[in-house]
Design an enzyme around this catalytic site. Structure first.
Site, short mmCIF file in Angstrom:
data_model
loop_
_atom_site.label_atom_id
_atom_site.label_comp_id
_atom_site.label_asym_id
_atom_site.label_seq_id
_atom_site.Cartn_x
_atom_site.Cartn_y
_atom_site.Cartn_z
CG ASP A 133 -2.23 0.67 1.03
OD1 ASP A 133 -2.33 1.49 0.11
OD2 ASP A 133 -3.17 0.40 1.80
CG ASP A 157 -9.77 1.93 -0.19
OD1 ASP A 157 -9.28 0.82 -0.45
OD2 ASP A 157 -9.17 2.80 0.47
C1 GLA Z 1 -5.85 1.75 2.32
C2 GLA Z 1 -6.24 0.63 1.38
C3 GLA Z 1 -7.23 -0.29 2.05
C4 GLA Z 1 -6.64 -0.82 3.34
C5 GLA Z 1 -6.24 0.34 4.22
C6 GLA Z 1 -5.50 -0.16 5.45
O1 GLA Z 1 -6.88 2.64 2.48
O2 GLA Z 1 -6.74 1.13 0.19
O3 GLA Z 1 -7.58 -1.34 1.20
O4 GLA Z 1 -5.55 -1.66 3.06
O5 GLA Z 1 -5.38 1.25 3.55
O6 GLA Z 1 -5.08 0.86 6.27
#
Ligand code: GLA
Length: 743
Positions: A479, A547
């Site tokens: 990420d 997301d």
């Molecule tokens: C980001 C990612 C999510 C998740 C969160 C965790 O927002 O897009 O899918 O992994 O971080 O903190």
């Protein structure tokens, strides 16, 4: 190195007189070498030449060496025109945006490049950074300014099978003690047209890659990012339609940092497209003898958007994706994030793993929250060791327990960020991007780590490797939840080079990890889909798309993303229904929409009743049966929701056209019924038709139809509205999936 002017023919690149021809399967690119006529006779000591683009369009292969290549659709025959250059610079008379700007040590910014010759390289020009793999052949052109000593090498690589041409440039300082270049586009592509339609894919967190179109008949259009990554806001992929010749061009950049695509239309002359690193804040020093290689820009030309999409998908699957994952089926995963967020606890995870296995999931991923000092998002980034309170028997034992259940195992990392409240920051504050005198800009309570510092890369490599080996990881979710605000390295890196060196550091770390662990599957992510580009895809064959898994928004996100990137790259999960958005969808509809890609579930499966688990099991069985078709089939839009926001439908067809899936979506209830048509089938073949059984719908379909009937007449599925859904006042989404197979 040849100065041209005799005829030879070598597979895809040939030349005749002063023309150089490059051919892919269905397209040709032609350059012309012209005499330079802009010097007063009294100064002329020898004839000098410059190189221009004369043609880029449908194949000219038929005429092996046409005497007079077509002027249109793209190029010029004007002997006195400097405007079709492929590496224009300030000082050469070009009156459009230039692709190269150098500040010389004599305080001038003039660069006047002359053509010196070319040669042909078998395959591609090797580079360590992300690039398109397995080029068929490469044309290497050399230009030089003898006064300033600036030399430019252009590499045009051909990807014959995908009809794609990739271009990069190497800038060499052969003479000056030091010079500074402030702009170095990878590609300059003139288009002989004064009216273009530009399509870009823009958005924000949870709204990634929304299609926008704009007609430009005069002026300059810029699509760019400047905060360190390719960004949610403006994806580097753009399409440009030549409205006069009805040709579609598309461009992309194999790069994850600041990008810039410029389209300039000069209403009395022509248009041109520049693609490359963003020159915003960019200034790169080259000492004598040093060189700089730009990232690769990708270009393709076709007669329709469908064709462009097909060629781009093909190119990415064949030439960008790591060979260990090329056309390799991606596992169905379970991800803990939406079900558990930071409430990570060994016992409940093991219970979830039992359910996951029971329904057919193959890979179990623990997202954020598994490591030390991470009860919430305010601390812990950088401390990449498992939290013993959350995993009392250790991560190694936990991973073993997961594997004993017959599941693969993966973990979440965010290597490029650091929390101020972390052991790493306390020990090594110099690892963070901290501009002296400023309080760091802490977004999501985190700051960016200095990826341009070699020591940081070594630290991360060591820490991540340790976990990979201890837990025998099959998968990493990588990420990156930040934008760069405090661009700075205390190692003394010049500020104009920082953004580029940052992303080079990320690439180095990814390169070391993927070389050491070739079977490790990495899925990248950046607050959802904020870094969806060809540079990151080079190392991570799939990217978490967004997301936002809500079926309504996901339809648009999928529809936009798949214009440029293939299904296999698109992380798409079924999660709980976000009725809070007002757009409701059943578990079956969520599957129909979200299964298109690298698929998984992201919710606490223990909370589901027996009935839902039965549904999920059947969905997974269906997905497994058709996984290769879904992930790698030839993708066609049937109803593009950016054209009509009431419907989204697409078809995926196997290479031999013997199997296909049509997925149809009504994006709100009560929309008029329509017939749904296939694309890409064999018109004379007879296909058996089967609807994916859905718990909320049961339609009787004609058992068999020919390919042409399925494509021309289509299927009448009646209303897709779910009769059992009595909540008609909410905005629902209704869908079906139809599978056909040649008899
Ligand atoms: C980001 C990612 C999510 C998740 C969160 C965790 O927002 O897009 O899918 O992994 O971080 O903190």
């Amino acid at each position: 190195m040849s100065l041209c002017f005799t005829h030879i023919y070598i597979t895809m690149i040939n030349f005749d007189k002063n023309f150089i021809y490059l051919h892919t399967k269905n397209t040709s690119l032609v350059f012309e070498i012209k005499k330079y006529l802009y010097e007063d006779e009294k100064y002329i000591k020898e004839d000098r030449y410059f190189i221009t683009q004369r043609y880029y369009g449908p194949s000219l292969k038929e005429e092996l060496s046409p005497k007079e290549p077509l002027l249109r659709p793209n190029g010029s025959s004007n002997d006195y025109c400097n405007d079709y250059l492929i590496s224009s610079s300030f000082g050469n008379g070009n009156n459009s945006e230039v692709s190269l700007l150098v500040f010389n040590e004599n305080n001038s910014a003039v660069t006047r490049l002359f053509y010196k010759g070319f040669d042909i390289i078998k395959g591609g020009k090797d580079v360590k950074v992300p690039h398109a793999r397995n080029a068929s052949e490469t044309l290497h052109i050399v230009e030089k300014d003898d006064v300033s000593g600036i030399e430019v090498h252009l590499y045009y690589s051909l990807f014959e099978d995908s009809d794609v041409i990739v271009c990069k440039k190497e800038i060499v300082n052969t003479k000056q003690n030091v010079c500074f270049f402030r702009k170095a586009s990878s590609l300059e592509c003139p288009i002989n047209c004064k009216n273009v339609l530009i399509t870009t894919f823009d958005g924000a967190w949870t709204k990634e890659r929304t299609r926008h179109t704009l007609n430009l008949s005069s002026g300059v259009f810029v699509n760019q990012s400047f905060l360190g990554s390719s960004s949610h806001k403006h994806n580097p992929y753009i399409e440009v339609v030549d409205n006069e010749n009805k040709l579609h061009y598309a461009f992309n950049l194999v790069y994850s940092g600041n990008h810039k695509e410029t389209v300039e239309v000069n209403p009395t002359e022509h248009s041109s497209v520049l693609v490359g690193i963003n020159d915003f804040g960019f200034e790169y020093a080259l000492n004598k003898g040093e060189s700089f290689m730009t990232p690769e820009a990708v270009m393709v030309v076709a007669k329709s958007t469908d064709e462009i999409t097909f060629k781009m998908h093909n190119f990415i699957n064949n030439h960008i994706i790591n060979p260990s994952y090329r056309y390799k089926d991606r596992p169905i995963l379970f991800n803990s994030w939406e079900g558990s967020t930071f409430k990570i606890e060994e016992k409940s995870l093991l219970e979830m793993a039992d359910v996951a296995k029971q329904v057919g999931i193959e890979l179990f991923v623990v997202d954020d929250g598994w490591f030390s000092n991470r009860p919430n998002d305010q601390s812990g980034l950088g401390d990449w060791t498992a939290d013993n309170n959350k995993f009392p028997s250790g991560i190694k034992k936990f991973a073993e327990k997961i594997r004993e259940k017959g599941l693969k195992f993966g973990l979440w990392f965010e290597p490029e960020s650091i929390s101020i409240n972390s052991d790493l920051f306390r020990k090594h504050p110099e690892f963070a991007q901290l501009v002296p005198g400023y309080n760091p800009f802490a977004r999501r309570h985190q700051i960016v780590i200095d990826m341009a510092n070699k020591k940081v890369i070594d630290y991360l490599f060591e820490m991540i490797s340790k976990v990979i080996e201890e837990a025998e990881l099959d998968y990493i979710k990588w990420d990156y939840n930040r934008l760069i605000t405090d661009a700075y390295s205390n190692t003394g890196i010049r500020c104009g080079e920082y953004m580029h060196r940052f992303i080079m550091g990320t690439y180095e770390l990814l390169d070391r990890l993927t070389t050491k662990y070739p079977n490790l599957l990495i899925e990248s992510c950046s607050s959802g889909g904020g870094r969806y580009d060809l540079g990151i895809l080079y190392y991570t064959p799939q990217i978490w798309g967004s997301d936002n898994s809500n079926s309504f928004y996901r339809s648009f996100i999928a529809c936009g993303t798949l214009s440029a990137y293939p299904q296999s790259t698109f992380g798409a999960h079924v999660s709980r229904d976000y009725s809070v958005t007002g757009h409701r969808s059943s578990l079956e509809d969520r599957f129909n929409i979200n299964c298109l890609g690298a698929f998984g579930y992201e919710m606490d499966l223990r909370q589901d009743g027996k009935e839902d688990l039965e549904i999920i099991k059947k969905q997974i069985d269906f997905y497994k049966k058709h996984r290769h078709l879904i992930q790698f089939g030839h993708y066609y839009y049937v109803d593009n929701c950016f054209d009509d926001d009431r419907y989204y439908s697409f078809v995926v067809v196997s290479e031999n056209k013997k199997e296909a899936i049509l997925s149809v979506v009504e994006l709100s209830p009560g929309v008029p019924n329509k017939t749904w048509k296939f694309k890409g089938l064999n018109p004379t073949a007879i296909y058996e038709i089967e609807m994916r059984p859905q718990a909320n719908a049961d339609i009787k379909l004609l058992p068999k139809l020919s390919g042409s009937e399925l494509m021309d007449t289509g299927l009448d599925l009646g209303s897709l509205y779910d009769e059992k859904d009595n909540n008609v006042f909410q905005k629902g989404i209704y869908s079906r999936m139809i599978f056909v197979k040649e008899v």
